[in-house]
Design a protein around this motif. Structure first.
Motif, mmCIF file in Angstrom:
data_model
loop_
_atom_site.group_PDB
_atom_site.id
_atom_site.type_symbol
_atom_site.label_atom_id
_atom_site.label_comp_id
_atom_site.label_asym_id
_atom_site.label_seq_id
_atom_site.Cartn_x
_atom_site.Cartn_y
_atom_site.Cartn_z
ATOM 1 N N MET A 1 39.929 21.091 45.889
ATOM 2 C CA MET A 1 39.618 20.066 46.757
ATOM 3 C C MET A 1 40.152 18.812 46.133
ATOM 4 O O MET A 1 39.885 18.415 45.085
ATOM 5 C CB MET A 1 38.389 19.859 47.489
ATOM 6 C CG MET A 1 38.073 18.586 48.677
ATOM 7 S SD MET A 1 36.706 18.732 49.324
ATOM 8 C CE MET A 1 36.154 20.208 49.752
ATOM 9 N N GLU A 4 41.598 12.894 47.210
ATOM 10 C CA GLU A 4 41.644 11.957 48.531
ATOM 11 C C GLU A 4 40.911 12.750 49.495
ATOM 12 O O GLU A 4 40.222 11.965 50.443
ATOM 13 C CB GLU A 4 43.433 12.177 48.916
ATOM 14 C CG GLU A 4 43.484 11.410 50.290
ATOM 15 C CD GLU A 4 44.974 11.616 50.483
ATOM 16 O OE1 GLU A 4 45.268 11.796 51.739
ATOM 17 O OE2 GLU A 4 45.868 11.588 49.752
ATOM 18 N N ILE A 5 40.869 14.136 49.509
ATOM 19 C CA ILE A 5 40.170 14.797 50.531
ATOM 20 C C ILE A 5 38.707 14.411 50.550
ATOM 21 O O ILE A 5 37.855 14.299 51.257
ATOM 22 C CB ILE A 5 40.417 16.353 50.650
ATOM 23 C CG1 ILE A 5 41.909 16.460 51.320
ATOM 24 C CG2 ILE A 5 39.326 17.060 51.686
ATOM 25 C CD1 ILE A 5 42.420 17.834 51.038
ATOM 26 N N LYS A 6 38.330 14.698 49.197
ATOM 27 C CA LYS A 6 36.950 14.328 48.806
ATOM 28 C C LYS A 6 36.219 12.981 49.491
ATOM 29 O O LYS A 6 35.353 12.829 49.863
ATOM 30 C CB LYS A 6 36.566 14.477 47.406
ATOM 31 C CG LYS A 6 36.650 16.011 47.007
ATOM 32 C CD LYS A 6 36.233 15.824 45.447
ATOM 33 C CE LYS A 6 36.311 17.470 45.009
ATOM 34 N NZ LYS A 6 35.945 17.408 43.511
ATOM 35 N N GLU A 7 37.207 11.747 48.727
ATOM 36 C CA GLU A 7 36.926 10.604 49.343
ATOM 37 C C GLU A 7 36.976 10.319 50.876
ATOM 38 O O GLU A 7 35.842 9.838 51.435
ATOM 39 C CB GLU A 7 38.002 9.930 48.751
ATOM 40 C CG GLU A 7 37.780 9.450 47.243
ATOM 41 C CD GLU A 7 38.949 8.562 46.712
ATOM 42 O OE1 GLU A 7 39.736 8.293 47.400
ATOM 43 O OE2 GLU A 7 38.801 8.264 45.442
ATOM 44 N N ARG A 8 37.704 11.151 51.596
ATOM 45 C CA ARG A 8 37.799 10.993 52.850
ATOM 46 C C ARG A 8 36.665 11.607 53.871
ATOM 47 O O ARG A 8 36.198 11.151 54.567
ATOM 48 C CB ARG A 8 39.146 11.656 53.516
ATOM 49 C CG ARG A 8 39.272 11.439 55.015
ATOM 50 C CD ARG A 8 40.588 12.479 55.490
ATOM 51 N NE ARG A 8 41.586 11.935 54.771
ATOM 52 C CZ ARG A 8 42.797 12.536 54.794
ATOM 53 N NH1 ARG A 8 42.813 13.524 55.333
ATOM 54 N NH2 ARG A 8 43.506 12.062 54.153
ATOM 55 N N PHE A 9 35.989 12.677 53.246
ATOM 56 C CA PHE A 9 34.958 13.318 53.852
ATOM 57 C C PHE A 9 33.308 12.928 53.068
ATOM 58 O O PHE A 9 32.538 13.447 53.377
ATOM 59 C CB PHE A 9 35.196 14.671 53.474
ATOM 60 C CG PHE A 9 36.073 15.222 54.497
ATOM 61 C CD1 PHE A 9 35.587 15.514 56.044
ATOM 62 C CD2 PHE A 9 37.384 15.702 54.332
ATOM 63 C CE1 PHE A 9 36.639 15.810 56.814
ATOM 64 C CE2 PHE A 9 38.269 15.995 55.184
ATOM 65 C CZ PHE A 9 38.021 16.298 56.275
ATOM 66 N N ALA A 10 33.479 12.085 52.006
ATOM 67 C CA ALA A 10 32.295 11.686 51.399
ATOM 68 C C ALA A 10 31.392 11.262 52.379
ATOM 69 O O ALA A 10 30.123 11.274 52.260
ATOM 70 C CB ALA A 10 32.657 10.739 50.208
ATOM 71 N N LEU A 11 31.699 10.447 53.481
ATOM 72 C CA LEU A 11 30.797 9.989 54.281
ATOM 73 C C LEU A 11 29.879 11.226 54.986
ATOM 74 O O LEU A 11 28.792 10.785 55.596
ATOM 75 C CB LEU A 11 31.209 9.136 55.446
ATOM 76 C CG LEU A 11 32.085 7.978 55.013
ATOM 77 C CD1 LEU A 11 32.961 7.366 56.117
ATOM 78 C CD2 LEU A 11 31.075 7.060 54.336
ATOM 79 N N TYR A 12 30.338 12.249 55.045
ATOM 80 C CA TYR A 12 29.717 13.458 55.781
ATOM 81 C C TYR A 12 28.763 14.269 54.806
ATOM 82 O O TYR A 12 28.186 15.316 55.206
ATOM 83 C CB TYR A 12 30.772 14.377 56.400
ATOM 84 C CG TYR A 12 31.514 13.549 57.420
ATOM 85 C CD1 TYR A 12 31.094 13.308 58.569
ATOM 86 C CD2 TYR A 12 32.750 13.053 57.182
ATOM 87 C CE1 TYR A 12 31.965 12.566 59.426
ATOM 88 C CE2 TYR A 12 33.610 12.503 57.978
ATOM 89 C CZ TYR A 12 33.312 12.009 59.223
ATOM 90 O OH TYR A 12 33.990 11.262 60.014
ATOM 91 N N PHE A 13 28.973 13.927 53.390
ATOM 92 C CA PHE A 13 28.258 15.079 52.629
ATOM 93 C C PHE A 13 26.722 14.891 52.763
ATOM 94 O O PHE A 13 26.208 16.124 52.350
ATOM 95 C CB PHE A 13 28.763 14.727 51.063
ATOM 96 C CG PHE A 13 29.977 15.068 50.874
ATOM 97 C CD1 PHE A 13 30.816 15.903 51.485
ATOM 98 C CD2 PHE A 13 30.659 14.534 49.519
ATOM 99 C CE1 PHE A 13 32.112 16.181 51.289
ATOM 100 C CE2 PHE A 13 31.857 14.894 49.399
ATOM 101 C CZ PHE A 13 32.634 15.672 50.259
#
Length: 92
Positions: A1, A4-13
């Protein structure tokens, strides 16, 4: 992953999800149910070594195997369904 993808979805973790292991089922009468007390043992239809369904948020996630680990039941994940598997299962 990618980063950029990790940062984009970090709010959902840290969103909590309901995970359900379809470990066992049994039939019981209301009469027997009302007699239950703490410490009673209820026989079920599953044993160590059998396979079970794993659901997340009431949707299929995969399958697992019932195992005994340190004298406790545990689940070994054996399959995590792909998008194609879920399409075959008609899951939306």
């Amino acid at each position: 992953m990618s980063k950029e993808i990790k940062e984009r979805f970090a709010l959902y973790f840290d969103i909590p999800l309901k995970l359900v292991f379809d470990l066992a089922s049994t039939k019981v009468t209301v009469r027997d149910l009302l007699k239950w007390k703490e410490g009673d043992i209820i026989e079920t239809n599953k044993m160590a070594g059998e396979y079970i369904n794993i659901n997340i948020q009431d949707k299929p996630l995969g399958t697992g195997e019932v195992i005994v680990l340190d004298n406790r039941f545990a689940i070994r994940i054996t399959t995590i369904y792909s998008k194609e598997d879920l399409m075959e299962l008609n899951v939306r």
